[in-house]
Scaffold this active site. Structure first.
Site, PDB file in Angstrom:
ATOM      1  N   SER A  63       0.827  -1.210   0.000  1.00 33.00           N
ATOM      2  CA  SER A  63       0.000   0.000   0.000  1.00 33.00           C
ATOM      3  C   SER A  63       0.858   1.255   0.000  1.00 33.00           C
ATOM      4  O   SER A  63       1.978   1.257   0.495  1.00 33.00           O
ATOM      5  CB  SER A  63      -0.903   0.026   1.233  1.00 33.00           C
ATOM      6  OG  SER A  63      -1.736  -1.109   1.256  1.00 33.00           O
TER       7      SER A  63
HETATM    8  N1  SAH Z   1      -0.305  -4.489   4.130  1.00 38.01           N
HETATM    9  C1  SAH Z   1       0.277  -5.125   2.981  1.00 38.01           C
HETATM   10  C2  SAH Z   1      -0.630  -4.966   1.806  1.00 38.01           C
HETATM   11  C3  SAH Z   1      -0.756  -6.239   1.050  1.00 38.01           C
HETATM   12  S1  SAH Z   1      -2.038  -6.276  -0.147  1.00 38.01           S
HETATM   13  C4  SAH Z   1       1.665  -4.579   2.737  1.00 38.01           C
HETATM   14  O1  SAH Z   1       2.020  -3.648   3.438  1.00 38.01           O
HETATM   15  O2  SAH Z   1       2.421  -5.106   1.911  1.00 38.01           O
HETATM   16  C5  SAH Z   1      -3.258  -7.245   0.680  1.00 38.01           C
HETATM   17  C6  SAH Z   1      -2.870  -8.645   1.035  1.00 38.01           C
HETATM   18  O3  SAH Z   1      -4.039  -9.308   1.516  1.00 38.01           O
HETATM   19  C7  SAH Z   1      -2.342  -9.504  -0.107  1.00 38.01           C
HETATM   20  O4  SAH Z   1      -1.073  -9.968   0.227  1.00 38.01           O
HETATM   21  C8  SAH Z   1      -3.358 -10.651  -0.202  1.00 38.01           C
HETATM   22  O5  SAH Z   1      -2.768 -11.895  -0.541  1.00 38.01           O
HETATM   23  C9  SAH Z   1      -3.931 -10.678   1.193  1.00 38.01           C
HETATM   24  N2  SAH Z   1      -5.236 -11.297   1.334  1.00 38.01           N
HETATM   25  C10 SAH Z   1      -6.290 -11.274   0.480  1.00 38.01           C
HETATM   26  N3  SAH Z   1      -7.320 -11.981   0.987  1.00 38.01           N
HETATM   27  C11 SAH Z   1      -6.916 -12.467   2.192  1.00 38.01           C
HETATM   28  C12 SAH Z   1      -7.529 -13.263   3.203  1.00 38.01           C
HETATM   29  N4  SAH Z   1      -8.784 -13.724   3.100  1.00 38.01           N
HETATM   30  N5  SAH Z   1      -6.807 -13.567   4.296  1.00 38.01           N
HETATM   31  C13 SAH Z   1      -5.542 -13.131   4.448  1.00 38.01           C
HETATM   32  N6  SAH Z   1      -4.910 -12.374   3.531  1.00 38.01           N
HETATM   33  C14 SAH Z   1      -5.588 -12.036   2.417  1.00 38.01           C
END
Ligand code: SAH
Length: 216
Positions: A63
């Site tokens: 993000s």
């Molecule tokens: N906060 C993260 C943002 C990652 S994007 C950072 O700083 O890098 C959001 C993430 O949520 C992705 O890695 C995706 O794989 C994960 N995600 C999506 N659905 C999910 C679920 N049901 N449970 C856990 N993670 C999930």
């Protein structure tokens, strides 16, 4: 005496986060201290401090800094909380949380990202974050209730399980809405009731799971 130059993270805070209205000093200090480039592959490191989202593999994104700051500030943490994070991704937001609360519990759906995020946190010497692979739309019952919950992927609705795992007085931050654009919402659980506040629009990758979007 020779002055130490500002670090890229310090400049990001001064030039992007503070002008945009982020005032929580603990959030700002955490974001000055966590090296964002550590969470990116080599080729993207030069762009680490721009105010935009960046790819982290597996079709997922890190993000943008202002979004991380806005969500962290909205949790109103003081330092002694247990926080549940859904969507570990690179682990950058996890690391920021680790500096502003007591213990982070983070759930990530994709195992390769779990393994990389664990390594990233270990390299920084952060020991107060536990990361597991699984469907975060079910929460993490074992350590519930949590003082705060942060979801970093966009969901069509708020998974009921997360409300149930939130402690009285706690805050839940989650992007809610259609796949193309979501509204960042903050829920405050007070006297058994949920009070909602909107923090503006944002675009996140999909929360995929039993109480989120279907796979594909
Ligand atoms: N906060 C993260 C943002 C990652 S994007 C950072 O700083 O890098 C959001 C993430 O949520 C992705 O890695 C995706 O794989 C994960 N995600 C999506 N659905 C999910 C679920 N049901 N449970 C856990 N993670 C999930």
């Amino acid at each position: 005496m020779t002055l130490r130059p500002h670090t890229p993270a310090e400049r990001m805070v001064a030039q992007v986060l503070t002008p945009a209205g982020i005032t929580d000093e603990r959030t700002l200090e955490a974001m000055r201290r966590i090296p964002r480039e550590n969470f990116l592959e080599e080729a993207l490191r030069a762009q680490a401090y721009g105010n935009y989202a960046l790819p982290i593999g597996q079709g997922q994104t890190l993000s943008q800094p202002l979004t991380v700051a806005t969500m962290t500030q909205a949790l109103a943490l003081r330092g002694d909380e247990a926080v549940l994070e859904i969507g570990t991704g690179s682990g950058y937001q996890t690391a920021v949380l680790a500096l502003v609360c007591r213990q982070v519990y983070s759930v990530e759906r994709l195992l390769p990202l779990v393994l990389r995020a664990r390594k990233n946190l270990e390299q920084l010497g952060l020991k107060n974050a536990m990361i597991r692979a699984g469907d975060g739309t079910m929460g993490w019952n074992e350590y519930a209730p949590y003082d705060a919950i942060l979801v970093t992927a966009g969901s069509p609705t708020v998974p009921q399980t997360l409300f149930e795992q939130l402690r009285e007085g706690g805050r839940l931050v989650i992007p809610v809405g259609p796949a193309e654009s979501q509204e960042l919402q903050v829920f405050h659980k007070s006297e058994g009731e949920l009070h909602r506040e909107a923090l503006g629009d944002a675009r996140f990758v999909k929360l995929v799971g039993a109480h989120g979007w279907n796979h594909r």
